[in-house]
Every structure is written in C-alpha cells, then in structure tokens.
Design an enzyme around this catalytic site. Structure first.
Site, PDB file in Angstrom:
ATOM      1  N   LYS A   1       0.843  -1.204   0.000  1.00 22.88           N
ATOM      2  CA  LYS A   1       0.000   0.000   0.000  1.00 22.88           C
ATOM      3  C   LYS A   1       0.875   1.249   0.000  1.00 22.88           C
ATOM      4  CE  LYS A   1      -3.940   1.993   2.551  1.00 22.88           C
ATOM      5  NZ  LYS A   1      -4.828   1.825   3.722  1.00 22.88           N
TER       6      LYS A   1
ATOM      7  N   SER B   1      -9.666   1.703   2.674  1.00 25.79           N
ATOM      8  CA  SER B   1      -8.828   2.519   1.808  1.00 25.79           C
ATOM      9  C   SER B   1      -7.750   1.712   1.074  1.00 25.79           C
ATOM     10  CB  SER B   1      -8.160   3.613   2.645  1.00 25.79           C
ATOM     11  OG  SER B   1      -7.316   3.042   3.639  1.00 25.79           O
TER      12      SER B   1
ATOM     13  N   SER C   1     -10.040  -0.649   6.838  1.00 20.68           N
ATOM     14  CA  SER C   1      -9.420  -0.427   5.522  1.00 20.68           C
ATOM     15  C   SER C   1      -8.720  -1.637   4.926  1.00 20.68           C
ATOM     16  CB  SER C   1      -8.441   0.742   5.591  1.00 20.68           C
ATOM     17  OG  SER C   1      -9.150   1.944   5.728  1.00 20.68           O
TER      18      SER C   1
END
Length: 430
Positions: free
Chosen positions: A28, A103, A127
C-alpha cells in the site's frame, strides 16, 4: 489488467532465500519504501521519495519477497472505496464497475487480479477488511501492537495497524508470520503472549480448519440494517461452521450504536494533528506562485488547499473543530468514553465465545461513483469494522459467498492477540 491497481510499478528484490522467496507482494502506498515514491494517494506527496524502508518492508525483503509496486488507496487512508485517490479510482477486478473497497483497495485488487500473490494494507477502521470483502480475498487486521507501524504514514495512530491480504487464509497468515513481532523503533509493539508455549508456533500453521468445539458469538446489532442478501450469505457461512463442529449463540454489543460516531471523532482528531506537518515547507506539495504580499499563513493555506483533496479537508476540519477549545470535552472526551465502553462490551462478549462473527460489510460493493455524493452513507458502511479498531482487537475477513453476483465477506473477531483463533475459524470456511 484491472484498472489503476498500482500508483507506482517498481520491482524491489528481496533476499534469495526465505519463507517468501517465491512470492510477489504489493505494498500500500502509505508504507515507506526506500528510493521508491510513496504518495499516500495524495497530490500533497505526489513526488515524495522516502529515504528509508518501513519495518514491514525490511522484513519482507529479509524473507525473500519480491515487491512489485505501490498500490492505489484512498487519499491518506480516508475513504471506503479507493475513489478519493488523487490518482483516480481503482476498478474491482471481480466485480467490474464496482468499487474495490478502501482505503487499501489497490492492495486487495492486486491479489484478486493475480497481479501479486500477497499484499500489505493498513486498517484504521476497516481499511483492510472492507476491500478484502469487496474483492473476495482474505484480509487480516492484527491486534494493535502486533505489527510495527514504523514507516507507515500516520492517519489515526491509536487505531491503525498494518496487515496482510492473501487469496487464502493460510497465505495471508504466512505474510503475518513475517511482519509480526516487536520493533525497537515502534514503542507500541509487543511480543504476542499467545505462542502456545512455543515461540515458533506460526500463524500459518493455525489455518488447519479445525473448529470442532468452537463457540461463535453473533452480535445481533451488527446484522441490523444490513442488506438482505448479505445477511443470508452470512447465515449460510455460519451453517457451514456448524457442520464442521462449531456452535453459535447470539450476543449483544449495545455500545456499537455509538461506535461510528466515536470512531470518526477520534480518527479525524488524530488525522488533523498528524496532517499538520504537510505545510509545503518541510513536506508536501509547495503551492504555485507565492504572491509578493503573501505571509507564511497564506503560503501554508495555499499549499494545503492545492495539495489535499475534499475528503481529507473535510476530516481535517472536523477533527480540528473537535479538538478546539470549548469543544474538546463535548466531543473528543465523550468519544474516548464511548471507546472504553466498546472495549468493555467486546471483552464481555468474548468471555462467553471464542470468536465473534458478523458480515464484514453490511452492503455489497457500491457502484463506482455511487457513494461520493453522500459521505455519510460511506461513513455508516463502516459500522461493522470500526468497533474492532476502537477495541484494538484482531479480525479477519474471509470470502463467504455472493449476493446478486457480488462478493460478501464474513468477519471473525478474536480476543487481543487471538490471531490464531480467527485464522483457524476463517480457514474452516475455505
């Protein structure tokens, strides 16, 4: 290849040998990678290149993993759909035209699309679990303190944890084996007390599918208001666990009706404090032409106005308001009291059950563009995931089936450092 999974595609080779020597891992884009751009999905950091690796990245390299790129994400981790990214939204590889969740949507999409064997995300209020559920993969949010946050660009320090994605429970658990454990550079980390008497007892080994005698608590509050098809799919998964020898009972978490409000006050307050450093001087986007009569305040506000997207600005404003003089006790202190209540409820429910189970998300994946008009709908979609972060407990999302052709995930929550219990229960559903 599915649309917009990576922000930066760059290969970082790990050691030649190690438990992940034949694995590719997507990371990420809020986790620092030395020499490789780390943007947090924001214009503010569009050109930022960290001078160091996050602890989890060092551990990946030591374990022999090959990092294949930095994945798309909601800006600074703020969102449930990966649509607030400055770099555009990511399409869901298993449900085209729908969001991949957020996210950490790019990380879940990378695994679902076969662009990486494994991926790392971060979870402040769901997330990791939300995109795992929406993309039909496995995601684990570890107990707070199990995995180092050194090198993670902070959103809500007291809530967030880095965790793994995989296409199976065992795969995700094998990545957790590599990244878990104390770190001198992160004072919040600690050794897991539950090593079954053997330090080498791995998380991956717990994925043995043996749930005979397991007691599952189902919090009734986390089923209320959920989509009908999601609820049906959830109960089918519980039936499957019962067939494997588990039993379930309904439990109550009365505090969760206030969890979303408490979570957003705490998370936004921490975010407004954390993001204050992005002023265009030391870090972040420098604003365009500086006017002759601009003072520093004007230069800062220009940089922040241009550098941050709408969702990030909204959360900074709300967080700053909640912490401001005269409102701190009214909002922030109340939210912390509600957090203590949520923790207490979970402890009580877990004293009568080995794990708790709920749908990961109360709804199937939104269509792209659908939730952006109404931020409140997006915030309420986190109702089943945020209470776990408030209580600092571990949780896993495992694919449970589909409704109307869209993926549904089941969330299993364990006691603090009870990763092995949730991994074992999750693996029984595969």
């Amino acid at each position: 290849m599915s649309e917009n999974i990576f922000i930066t595609e760059e290969t970082l080779e790990g050691d030649e040998e190690g438990p992940l020597a034949d694995k590719t891992v997507a990371v990420k884009d809020n986790i620092s990678t030395e020499g490789v751009r780390t943007t947090c999905g924001s214009k503010m950091l569009a050109e930022y290149v960290p001078p160091y690796d996050a602890t989890v990245v060092s551990r990946l390299k030591d374990a022999g993993a090959t990092i294949v790129g930095k994945t798309n994400m909601d800006e600074f981790g703020m969102g449930t759909t990966t649509e607030t990214s400055f770099f555009g939204s990511t399409d869901n590889p298993v449900a085209p035209g729908h969001v991949p969740g957020g996210s950490s949507g790019g990380s879940a999409a990378a695994v679902a699309a076969g662009e990486a064997d494994l991926a790392l995300g971060s979870d402040t209020g769901g997330s990791i679990r939300c995109p795992a559920a929406f993309c039909g993969v496995v995601g684990i949010k570890p107990t707070y303190g199990l995995v180092s946050r050194y090198g993670l660009v902070a959103y809500g320090n007291s809530l967030e944890q880095i965790g793994p994605f995989g296409s199976s429970v065992e795969d995700a658990a094998s990545l957790l084996d590599v990244i878990a454990g104390p770190d001198d550079r992160d004072a919040t980390t600690r050794e897991s007390p539950n090593t079954d008497g053997a330090a080498a007892s791995s998380y991956a080994a717990a994925a043995d599918g043996d749930v005979d005698g397991l007691t599952i608590g189902v919090p009734t509050e986390l089923l209320e208001g959920a989509d009908e098809g999601v609820v049906e799919t959830f109960w089918d998964a519980i039936d499957d666990l019962e067939e494997e020898g588990a039993t379930y009972e309904e439990v109550s978490l009365p505090s969760v009706e206030h969890a979303v409000e408490a979570y957003y006050v705490i998370a936004m307050s921490e975010a407004s404090s954390n993001l204050a450093r992005f002023d265009g001087v030391r870090y972040g986007h420098a604003a365009g032409e500086k006017g002759e009569n601009d003072n520093w305040n004007e230069a800062f506000s220009k940089a922040r106005k241009e550098g941050f997207g709408d969702e990030v600005k909204r959360r900074i404003l709300l967080g700053t308001y909640a912490l401001s003089a005269g409102y701190h006790d009214k909002y922030y202190k109340k939210a912390q009291d509600a957090r203590a209540w949520v923790k207490q409820d979970f402890d009580e429910a877990l004293s009568n059950a080995d794990v708790l189970a709920s749908p990961t998300m109360p709804v199937p994946p939104f269509e792209l563009g659908e939730s952006l008009e109404d931020p409140l709908t997006m915030y309420l979609a986190d109702a089943n995931t945020v209470p776990v972060n408030l209580a600092n407990l571990p949780a896993i999302s495992v694919p449970a089936g589909e409704t109307d052709g869209l993926p549904v995930g089941i969330q299993l929550v364990g006691p603090a450092f009870g990763e092995r219990e949730i991994i074992r229960a999750g693996s029984a559903l595969e």
